[in-house]
Enzyme design. Structure first.
Site, PDB file in Angstrom:
ATOM      1  N   ASP A  79       0.703  -1.315   0.035  1.00  0.00           N
ATOM      2  CA  ASP A  79       0.112  -0.017   0.155  1.00  0.00           C
ATOM      3  C   ASP A  79       0.917   1.159   0.040  1.00  0.00           C
ATOM      4  O   ASP A  79       1.959   1.302   0.444  1.00  0.00           O
ATOM      5  CB  ASP A  79      -0.837   0.063   1.233  1.00  0.00           C
ATOM      6  N   LYS A  80       0.077   2.191  -0.455  1.00  0.00           N
ATOM      7  CA  LYS A  80       0.801   3.776  -0.452  1.00  0.00           C
ATOM      8  C   LYS A  80       0.008   4.937   0.207  1.00  0.00           C
ATOM      9  O   LYS A  80      -1.231   4.483   0.306  1.00  0.00           O
ATOM     10  CB  LYS A  80       1.486   4.036  -1.856  1.00  0.00           C
ATOM     11  N   HIS A  81       0.727   5.590   1.000  1.00  0.00           N
ATOM     12  CA  HIS A  81      -0.172   6.980   1.354  1.00  0.00           C
ATOM     13  C   HIS A  81       0.632   8.032   1.063  1.00  0.00           C
ATOM     14  O   HIS A  81       1.631   8.038   1.478  1.00  0.00           O
ATOM     15  CB  HIS A  81      -0.440   6.697   3.014  1.00  0.00           C
ATOM     16  N   SER A  82      -0.208   9.084   0.683  1.00  0.00           N
ATOM     17  CA  SER A  82       0.409  10.414   0.560  1.00  0.00           C
ATOM     18  C   SER A  82      -0.299  11.616   1.655  1.00  0.00           C
ATOM     19  O   SER A  82      -1.436  11.518   1.996  1.00  0.00           O
ATOM     20  CB  SER A  82      -0.066  10.990  -0.663  1.00  0.00           C
ATOM     21  N   THR A 119      -8.582  11.518  -3.513  1.00  0.00           N
ATOM     22  CA  THR A 119      -8.307  10.156  -4.452  1.00  0.00           C
ATOM     23  C   THR A 119      -9.983   9.687  -4.759  1.00  0.00           C
ATOM     24  O   THR A 119     -10.164   9.594  -6.040  1.00  0.00           O
ATOM     25  CB  THR A 119      -7.618   9.291  -3.829  1.00  0.00           C
ATOM     26  N   ARG A 167     -10.466  16.137  17.127  1.00  0.00           N
ATOM     27  CA  ARG A 167      -9.216  16.990  17.289  1.00  0.00           C
ATOM     28  C   ARG A 167      -9.708  18.213  16.427  1.00  0.00           C
ATOM     29  O   ARG A 167      -9.227  19.445  16.492  1.00  0.00           O
ATOM     30  CB  ARG A 167      -8.524  16.174  16.643  1.00  0.00           C
ATOM     31  N   SER A 182      -3.477   8.771  13.494  1.00  0.00           N
ATOM     32  CA  SER A 182      -4.758   8.541  12.543  1.00  0.00           C
ATOM     33  C   SER A 182      -4.345   8.032  11.294  1.00  0.00           C
ATOM     34  O   SER A 182      -5.222   7.213  10.787  1.00  0.00           O
ATOM     35  CB  SER A 182      -5.126  10.033  12.628  1.00  0.00           C
ATOM     36  N   LYS A 186      -5.553   3.469  10.045  1.00  0.00           N
ATOM     37  CA  LYS A 186      -6.352   3.096   8.840  1.00  0.00           C
ATOM     38  C   LYS A 186      -5.424   2.223   7.986  1.00  0.00           C
ATOM     39  O   LYS A 186      -6.029   1.286   7.573  1.00  0.00           O
ATOM     40  CB  LYS A 186      -7.020   4.292   8.254  1.00  0.00           C
ATOM     41  N   LYS A 187      -4.526   2.701   7.804  1.00  0.00           N
ATOM     42  CA  LYS A 187      -3.603   2.015   6.799  1.00  0.00           C
ATOM     43  C   LYS A 187      -2.989   0.378   7.173  1.00  0.00           C
ATOM     44  O   LYS A 187      -3.329  -0.328   6.605  1.00  0.00           O
ATOM     45  CB  LYS A 187      -2.059   2.756   6.637  1.00  0.00           C
TER      46      LYS A 187
END
Length: 435
Positions: A79-82, A119, A167, A182, A186-187
């Site tokens: 997986d990837k996260h930005s 996205t 928050r 946070s 999720k990831k």
């Protein structure tokens, strides 16, 4: 255990135990922790911090507050996260390219946040596409196509959803510990074998400096690896939009141009860098250079385009989208050029202001209930260092009405600096932080 004693511990600048943080996360998820207690917890963490171990314990507790997915597939799950930027549509290229390499990519993505695009909003500019699917359907799509870009269900990290809302109204969004928990709760709930984090730095990012981005990247990689997921980070430049288009359908159009033309662009360069790191970490390549080359070739030769088409068809999109993408994407009623007020070189962008200009056009949300117009935005944006003569176009506005287009034109002109002298253009990749 009770919420008051955990909050009191934090107030004394003591870090709660993993058991106490697990209890608190479960309370956030099931409602037994009140909003007032959640707010006090967030403020106490923001003020005193949790340290590396406490940050990892909170992340795991929030991950485990809901479903943790498992997969029955014959390859590594990656997986990837930005961390967010403008003109950042890399996921749409990278997910199908990674699937072509033999990986499985269940990418749980989000919607637009503040000035940054989402996205899921981009994909939903394609007619028929549904990004909210159940877990059984997600499993099937992943087996059939190798990649799926979808939204989180209500069962993924519910503690994060609750704490994030608190928050937002208690001035604790900036806490490094809470940001880390946070993102990763999720990831990590998707159970990837390897994860790469694209941490943005610059005017269009949440982290405006490389130093701030580095702090976040280190916190994220340390925490994810402590939680058992092999994770690396790449700090990339967001001093200018990554693609020359901002807005949902317009960014999809840019992706399709890249996927179907074979041309090299900054989108391909970033995709190759992130993909190369992932392929090495997942054991699918021996070296970063081999991984970069493999990803770039798959994008250039059209294999990623074909895979993307299968991905979209699997979630309701047109079967012939790749062959006729321009016909399927919506167009704005008003399309007009933005002319340079003077000659010179494009010297700087206020990326956040550009993103907010797209929001003002209707391409993003000012409140959660806003309905997005997928056709609006900005295209044809020149890049840093480009020379332009007075009166030449520096961008094109796509709007629903002429009055809105005029306001957007003023916003674009205020966001772009034109200089008499050439400027040094920063590298796209600043540095890598490996496991």
């Amino acid at each position: 255990m009770d919420a008051r004693s955990i909050i009191a511990k934090l107030r004394r600048e003591e870090v709660p135990s993993s058991e106490e943080l697990y209890w608190f996360a479960q309370g956030l998820a099931d409602g037994s922790v009140s909003d007032a207690q959640a707010g006090a917890f967030a403020m106490a963490v923001c003020m005193g911090g949790l340290g590396s171990k406490g940050r990892a314990d909170l992340t795991i507790a929030m991950r485990d507050s809901g479903d943790v997915l498992s997969w029955d597939v014959d390859g590594p799950v990656i997986d990837k996260h930005s961390t967010g930027g403008v003109g950042d549509c890399v996921s749409l290229l990278l997910a199908p390219a990674l699937a072509e390499c033999g990986a499985y990519v269940p990418m749980i993505s989000g919607r637009g946040l503040g000035h940054t695009g989402g996205t899921l909003d981009k994909l939903e500019a394609i007619p028929g596409v549904s990004t909210q699917i159940g877990q059984d359907r997600l499993q099937q799509v992943l087996r059939d196509t190798g990649a799926a870009i979808v939204g989180a269900t209500g069962q993924i990290a519910p503690a994060d959803r609750r704490l994030y809302a608190v928050r937002d109204v208690t001035a604790t969004v900036e806490s490094l510990d809470l940001i880390t928990a946070s993102i990763l709760s999720k990831k990590l709930a998707v159970s990837p074998d390897a994860l790469v984090l694209d941490v943005k730095a610059g005017s269009g990012a949440f982290m405006k400096t490389v130093e701030a981005a580095r702090d976040l990247a280190k916190a994220l990689t340390e925490t994810a690896n402590a939680a058992g997921c092999r994770t690396s980070a790449v700090i990339t430049d967001m001093s200018q939009p990554l693609a020359p288009a901002l807005g949902n359908a317009l960014e999809v159009a840019e992706v399709m141009k890249v996927l179907t033309s074979g041309n090299i662009s900054p989108l391909v360069e970033i995709s190759a860098e992130l993909g190369g790191v992932l392929l090495v970490d997942a054991g699918l390549c021996d070296t970063l250079e081999e991984g970069r080359t493999r990803i770039a070739k798959i994008i250039r030769d059209g294999k990623a385009a074909e895979r993307f088409g299968r991905m979209m068809a699997a979630v309701g999109g047109p079967v012939q989208f790749v062959d006729n993408w321009a016909r399927f994407l919506p167009e704005a009623n008003v399309i007009q050029e933005v002319s340079a007020p003077c000659g010179g070189y494009i010297a700087a962008f206020d990326g956040e202001a550009l993103g907010l200009t797209v929001v003002s056009l209707g391409g993003g949300r000012q409140v959660e209930s806003d309905i997005i117009d997928p056709a609006v935005g900005i295209s044809g944006l020149l890049r840093l260092g480009c020379r332009v003569a007075k009166g030449e176009p520096i961008a094109v506005v796509h709007a629903a009405r002429e009055d809105v287009a005029r306001r957007a034109e003023a916003g674009i002109l205020a966001s772009v600096t034109i200089s008499d002298t050439p400027v040094e253009v920063p590298d796209l990749v600043h540095e890598r932080i490996t496991a």
